[in-house]
Design a protein around this motif. Structure first.
Motif, PDB file in Angstrom:
ATOM      1  N   GLU A  30       0.831  -1.211   0.000  1.00 20.16           N
ATOM      2  CA  GLU A  30       0.000   0.000   0.000  1.00 20.16           C
ATOM      3  C   GLU A  30       0.864   1.259   0.000  1.00 20.16           C
ATOM      4  O   GLU A  30       0.574   2.230  -0.702  1.00 20.16           O
ATOM      5  CB  GLU A  30      -0.934  -0.010   1.208  1.00 20.16           C
ATOM      6  N   ARG A  31       1.933   1.259   0.786  1.00 20.02           N
ATOM      7  CA  ARG A  31       2.828   2.421   0.806  1.00 20.02           C
ATOM      8  C   ARG A  31       3.516   2.612  -0.544  1.00 20.02           C
ATOM      9  O   ARG A  31       3.657   3.725  -1.032  1.00 20.02           O
ATOM     10  CB  ARG A  31       3.875   2.254   1.923  1.00 20.02           C
ATOM     11  N   SER A  33       2.345   1.638  -3.433  1.00 23.76           N
ATOM     12  CA  SER A  33       1.324   2.069  -4.381  1.00 23.76           C
ATOM     13  C   SER A  33       1.044   3.560  -4.247  1.00 23.76           C
ATOM     14  O   SER A  33       0.946   4.281  -5.245  1.00 23.76           O
ATOM     15  CB  SER A  33       0.046   1.267  -4.150  1.00 23.76           C
ATOM     16  N   SER A  34       0.933   4.055  -3.012  1.00 26.59           N
ATOM     17  CA  SER A  34       0.687   5.483  -2.821  1.00 26.59           C
ATOM     18  C   SER A  34       1.905   6.307  -3.263  1.00 26.59           C
ATOM     19  O   SER A  34       1.758   7.384  -3.850  1.00 26.59           O
ATOM     20  CB  SER A  34       0.338   5.783  -1.366  1.00 26.59           C
ATOM     21  N   ARG A  36       3.938   5.490  -5.619  1.00 23.46           N
ATOM     22  CA  ARG A  36       3.951   5.466  -7.091  1.00 23.46           C
ATOM     23  C   ARG A  36       2.941   6.463  -7.642  1.00 23.46           C
ATOM     24  O   ARG A  36       3.222   7.178  -8.596  1.00 23.46           O
ATOM     25  CB  ARG A  36       3.636   4.062  -7.577  1.00 23.46           C
ATOM     26  N   LYS A  37       1.753   6.534  -7.029  1.00 21.77           N
ATOM     27  CA  LYS A  37       0.736   7.490  -7.483  1.00 21.77           C
ATOM     28  C   LYS A  37       1.220   8.924  -7.319  1.00 21.77           C
ATOM     29  O   LYS A  37       1.021   9.770  -8.183  1.00 21.77           O
ATOM     30  CB  LYS A  37      -0.559   7.262  -6.715  1.00 21.77           C
ATOM     31  N   ILE A  38       1.879   9.202  -6.199  1.00 16.06           N
ATOM     32  CA  ILE A  38       2.421  10.553  -5.976  1.00 16.06           C
ATOM     33  C   ILE A  38       3.494  10.881  -7.012  1.00 16.06           C
ATOM     34  O   ILE A  38       3.522  11.970  -7.591  1.00 16.06           O
ATOM     35  CB  ILE A  38       2.973  10.680  -4.539  1.00 16.06           C
TER      36      ILE A  38
END
Length: 139
Positions: A30-31, A33-34, A36-38
């Motif tokens: 989850e960390r 993934s977040s 990567r989105k940022i």
């Protein structure tokens, strides 16, 4: 070619990371993934940022000529901007050389005229003693 190598490396790296993702704990995924989105949002905002481009004054006119079908407009002007100063330089150097040659010819003609109109015979000019006499007389 360097960009192709970088892209291939990035794809291989991404593929290797994607294969191992299922082995990571859920909170780490989850960390990541977040993060990567940022990172992608920063990447998109930096790509979409306007870039100031300096264009010459004739840039718009040449594209207008191309749209009207009048050939390449002023494209030849860019090529001539190098050739014209180069040609001027060559013609200037040739002109200066010709002028100097002409001046040297006039000086030699004047010396020849003075020697021929003088009362001394030519053998006097060849005599070493005469040369010493002339230099002594000038002092």
């Amino acid at each position: 070619m360097n960009t192709t190598k970088e892209l291939n490396t990035a794809y291989r790296l991404r593929h290797a990371l994607d294969e191992r993702t299922h082995e990571l704990p859920e909170n780490v995924r989850e960390r990541l993934s977040s993060a990567r989105k940022i990172a992608l949002s920063h990447k998109k905002s930096s790509v979409e940022a306007p870039v100031a481009v300096l264009q010459p004054a004739m840039a718009g006119r040449t594209s207008a000529f191309r749209q009207q079908g009048e050939g390449h407009g002023f494209a030849w002007l860019g090529r001539m901007s190098v050739l014209v100063p180069l040609a001027a330089l060559v013609f200037g150097i040739v002109g200066i050389y010709q002028y100097e040659q002409h001046q040297q010819m006039l000086e030699l003609a004047a010396i020849d005229a003075e020697v021929l109109t003088d009362d001394l015979p030519l053998s006097a000019y060849l005599d070493h003693g005469f040369d010493a006499f002339v230099t002594k007389g000038q002092d």
